[in-house]
Scaffold this motif. Sequence first.
Motif, PDB file in Angstrom:
ATOM      1  N   LEU A 113       0.835  -1.207   0.000  1.00  0.00           N
ATOM      2  CA  LEU A 113       0.000   0.000   0.000  1.00  0.00           C
ATOM      3  C   LEU A 113       0.871   1.259   0.000  1.00  0.00           C
ATOM      4  CD1 LEU A 113      -3.090   0.972   0.586  1.00  0.00           C
ATOM      5  CD2 LEU A 113      -2.259   1.285   2.921  1.00  0.00           C
ATOM      6  N   ILE A 114       1.885   1.259   0.859  1.00  0.00           N
ATOM      7  CA  ILE A 114       2.751   2.446   0.956  1.00  0.00           C
ATOM      8  C   ILE A 114       3.602   2.579  -0.310  1.00  0.00           C
ATOM      9  CG2 ILE A 114       4.639   3.531   2.280  1.00  0.00           C
ATOM     10  CD1 ILE A 114       1.879   3.429   3.737  1.00  0.00           C
ATOM     11  N   ALA A 115       4.089   1.443  -0.817  1.00  0.00           N
ATOM     12  CA  ALA A 115       4.936   1.499  -2.029  1.00  0.00           C
ATOM     13  C   ALA A 115       4.151   2.061  -3.218  1.00  0.00           C
ATOM     14  CB  ALA A 115       5.463   0.098  -2.349  1.00  0.00           C
ATOM     15  N   ASP A 116       2.850   1.848  -3.247  1.00  0.00           N
ATOM     16  CA  ASP A 116       2.029   2.327  -4.365  1.00  0.00           C
ATOM     17  C   ASP A 116       1.515   3.748  -4.161  1.00  0.00           C
ATOM     18  OD1 ASP A 116       2.319  -0.052  -5.672  1.00  0.00           O
ATOM     19  OD2 ASP A 116       0.431  -0.921  -4.960  1.00  0.00           O
ATOM     20  N   ALA A 117       1.774   4.330  -2.981  1.00  0.00           N
ATOM     21  CA  ALA A 117       1.212   5.661  -2.705  1.00  0.00           C
ATOM     22  C   ALA A 117       1.983   6.739  -3.450  1.00  0.00           C
ATOM     23  CB  ALA A 117       1.264   5.925  -1.204  1.00  0.00           C
ATOM     24  N   ASN A 118       1.288   7.749  -3.960  1.00  0.00           N
ATOM     25  CA  ASN A 118       1.948   8.857  -4.676  1.00  0.00           C
ATOM     26  C   ASN A 118       2.312   9.986  -3.723  1.00  0.00           C
ATOM     27  OD1 ASN A 118       1.668   7.620  -7.198  1.00  0.00           O
ATOM     28  ND2 ASN A 118      -0.478   8.281  -7.294  1.00  0.00           N
ATOM     29  N   ASP A 119       1.446  10.224  -2.757  1.00  0.00           N
ATOM     30  CA  ASP A 119       1.640  11.358  -1.859  1.00  0.00           C
ATOM     31  C   ASP A 119       2.106  10.835  -0.501  1.00  0.00           C
ATOM     32  OD1 ASP A 119       1.480  13.564  -0.250  1.00  0.00           O
ATOM     33  OD2 ASP A 119      -0.553  14.149  -0.881  1.00  0.00           O
ATOM     34  N   LEU A 120       3.352  11.123  -0.139  1.00  0.00           N
ATOM     35  CA  LEU A 120       3.891  10.610   1.128  1.00  0.00           C
ATOM     36  C   LEU A 120       3.928  11.693   2.213  1.00  0.00           C
ATOM     37  CD1 LEU A 120       6.765   8.288  -0.189  1.00  0.00           C
ATOM     38  CD2 LEU A 120       4.429   7.664   0.419  1.00  0.00           C
ATOM     39  N   SER A 121       3.126  12.746   2.042  1.00  0.00           N
ATOM     40  CA  SER A 121       3.065  13.777   3.091  1.00  0.00           C
ATOM     41  C   SER A 121       2.376  13.173   4.319  1.00  0.00           C
ATOM     42  CB  SER A 121       2.264  14.979   2.596  1.00  0.00           C
ATOM     43  OG  SER A 121       0.909  14.605   2.400  1.00  0.00           O
ATOM     44  N   GLY A 122       2.595  13.799   5.491  1.00  0.00           N
ATOM     45  CA  GLY A 122       2.016  13.276   6.729  1.00  0.00           C
ATOM     46  C   GLY A 122       0.504  13.155   6.645  1.00  0.00           C
ATOM     47  N   ALA A 123      -0.144  14.214   6.145  1.00  0.00           N
ATOM     48  CA  ALA A 123      -1.615  14.220   6.107  1.00  0.00           C
ATOM     49  C   ALA A 123      -2.128  13.116   5.177  1.00  0.00           C
ATOM     50  CB  ALA A 123      -2.117  15.581   5.654  1.00  0.00           C
ATOM     51  N   ALA A 124      -1.481  12.986   4.019  1.00  0.00           N
ATOM     52  CA  ALA A 124      -1.951  11.974   3.058  1.00  0.00           C
ATOM     53  C   ALA A 124      -1.722  10.572   3.613  1.00  0.00           C
ATOM     54  CB  ALA A 124      -1.221  12.142   1.727  1.00  0.00           C
ATOM     55  N   LEU A 125      -0.589  10.381   4.288  1.00  0.00           N
ATOM     56  CA  LEU A 125      -0.327   9.047   4.868  1.00  0.00           C
ATOM     57  C   LEU A 125      -1.307   8.730   5.993  1.00  0.00           C
ATOM     58  CD1 LEU A 125       3.552   8.665   4.947  1.00  0.00           C
ATOM     59  CD2 LEU A 125       1.904   7.408   3.559  1.00  0.00           C
ATOM     60  N   HIS A 126      -1.674   9.772   6.753  1.00  0.00           N
ATOM     61  CA  HIS A 126      -2.693   9.530   7.787  1.00  0.00           C
ATOM     62  C   HIS A 126      -3.982   9.043   7.136  1.00  0.00           C
ATOM     63  CE1 HIS A 126      -6.387  10.610   9.910  1.00  0.00           C
ATOM     64  NE2 HIS A 126      -5.751  10.018  10.904  1.00  0.00           N
ATOM     65  N   ASP A 127      -4.432   9.765   6.122  1.00  0.00           N
ATOM     66  CA  ASP A 127      -5.723   9.412   5.499  1.00  0.00           C
ATOM     67  C   ASP A 127      -5.656   8.014   4.864  1.00  0.00           C
ATOM     68  OD1 ASP A 127      -6.517  11.848   6.335  1.00  0.00           O
ATOM     69  OD2 ASP A 127      -6.527  12.811   4.361  1.00  0.00           O
ATOM     70  N   LEU A 128      -4.531   7.736   4.196  1.00  0.00           N
ATOM     71  CA  LEU A 128      -4.384   6.434   3.525  1.00  0.00           C
ATOM     72  C   LEU A 128      -4.380   5.292   4.550  1.00  0.00           C
ATOM     73  CD1 LEU A 128      -3.725   5.046   0.740  1.00  0.00           C
ATOM     74  CD2 LEU A 128      -1.314   5.168   1.428  1.00  0.00           C
ATOM     75  N   THR A 129      -3.593   5.447   5.615  1.00  0.00           N
ATOM     76  CA  THR A 129      -3.470   4.355   6.586  1.00  0.00           C
ATOM     77  C   THR A 129      -4.763   4.202   7.393  1.00  0.00           C
ATOM     78  OG1 THR A 129      -2.386   5.772   8.243  1.00  0.00           O
ATOM     79  CG2 THR A 129      -0.954   4.537   6.761  1.00  0.00           C
ATOM     80  N   HIS A 130      -5.413   5.330   7.672  1.00  0.00           N
ATOM     81  CA  HIS A 130      -6.679   5.254   8.403  1.00  0.00           C
ATOM     82  C   HIS A 130      -7.725   4.518   7.563  1.00  0.00           C
ATOM     83  CE1 HIS A 130     -10.729   6.814   9.560  1.00  0.00           C
ATOM     84  NE2 HIS A 130     -10.304   6.310  10.702  1.00  0.00           N
TER      85      HIS A 130
END
Length: 210
Positions: A113-130
Amino acid sequence: MDATVDQHDGYRFVYLLPFSADTLLVEDTYYSDTPELDRAALRDRIGDYARTAGWGVHSVEREEQGVLAVVLGGDFDAYWRSTGKVAKAGVRAGLFHPTTGYSFPDAVRFAHLIADANDLSGAALHDLTHAHAARTWAERKFYRMLDLMLFKAAEPAERYRVLERFYTLRPGLVSRFYAARSTTLDKMRVLAGRPPVPIGRAIQALKDAS
Ligand SMILES: Cc1cc2nc3c(=O)[nH]c(=O)nc-3n(C[C@H](O)[C@H](O)[C@H](O)COP(=O)(O)OP(=O)(O)OC[C@H]3O[C@@H](n4cnc5c(N)ncnc54)[C@H](O)[C@@H]3O)c2cc1C
């Protein structure tokens, strides 16, 4: 996996994993009501197990111990908020199997999931992981319901009966269960037949949880 051992402290089994011709992992596992670990007693029981099997122990290469959660229910959103609005991973994100407590398959999925993510900013990672963790939590209600049966409907000394039947089912079903990818048919098969727990207590456990 040997569950013919004495049933101390809830469902107990011993895992044996040979690493080489003369090196063996012996893991003693309990589905216990409490997180207490009596390390000395466990060490003795593992030693007794090896002796009874006729294995002379030359040396202990490594020891490991821990307590994993078995999840019966809970408020996922409240839990997520309790550790702040930051990206979370691993067990902290609830990404483990509710019945086995194992997290390895989830760790692999999460890495993708993380390897495929485009936006690695804190906010985007919060939303993605949540979103990922919330979806995973919602999908696993079946396993939490089984855990309720195991812990609230079955007496500790009788817990093994629930698992005894489970391991007679097809290997493919057991594999999908461990991967938390049970199909609807798998779930029906797990629940089919005469319940190995008292039906009145099972209904009460489900009522208390809802
Ligand atoms: C005896 C035993 C057998 C197991 N067998 C299996 C198995 O067969 N299969 C399986 O899938 N799982 C198994 N597990 C479970 C698996 O080991 C854990 O689920 C997994 O290690 C959890 O990984 P994690 O990265 O989420 O957390 P951890 O491994 O706990 O990693 C979290 C890390 O964060 C660090 N940390 C904590 N707070 C902070 C902070 N504020 N700042 C910086 N760092 C911090 C900690 O020091 C730690 O290094 C077993 C566990 C035990 C104990």
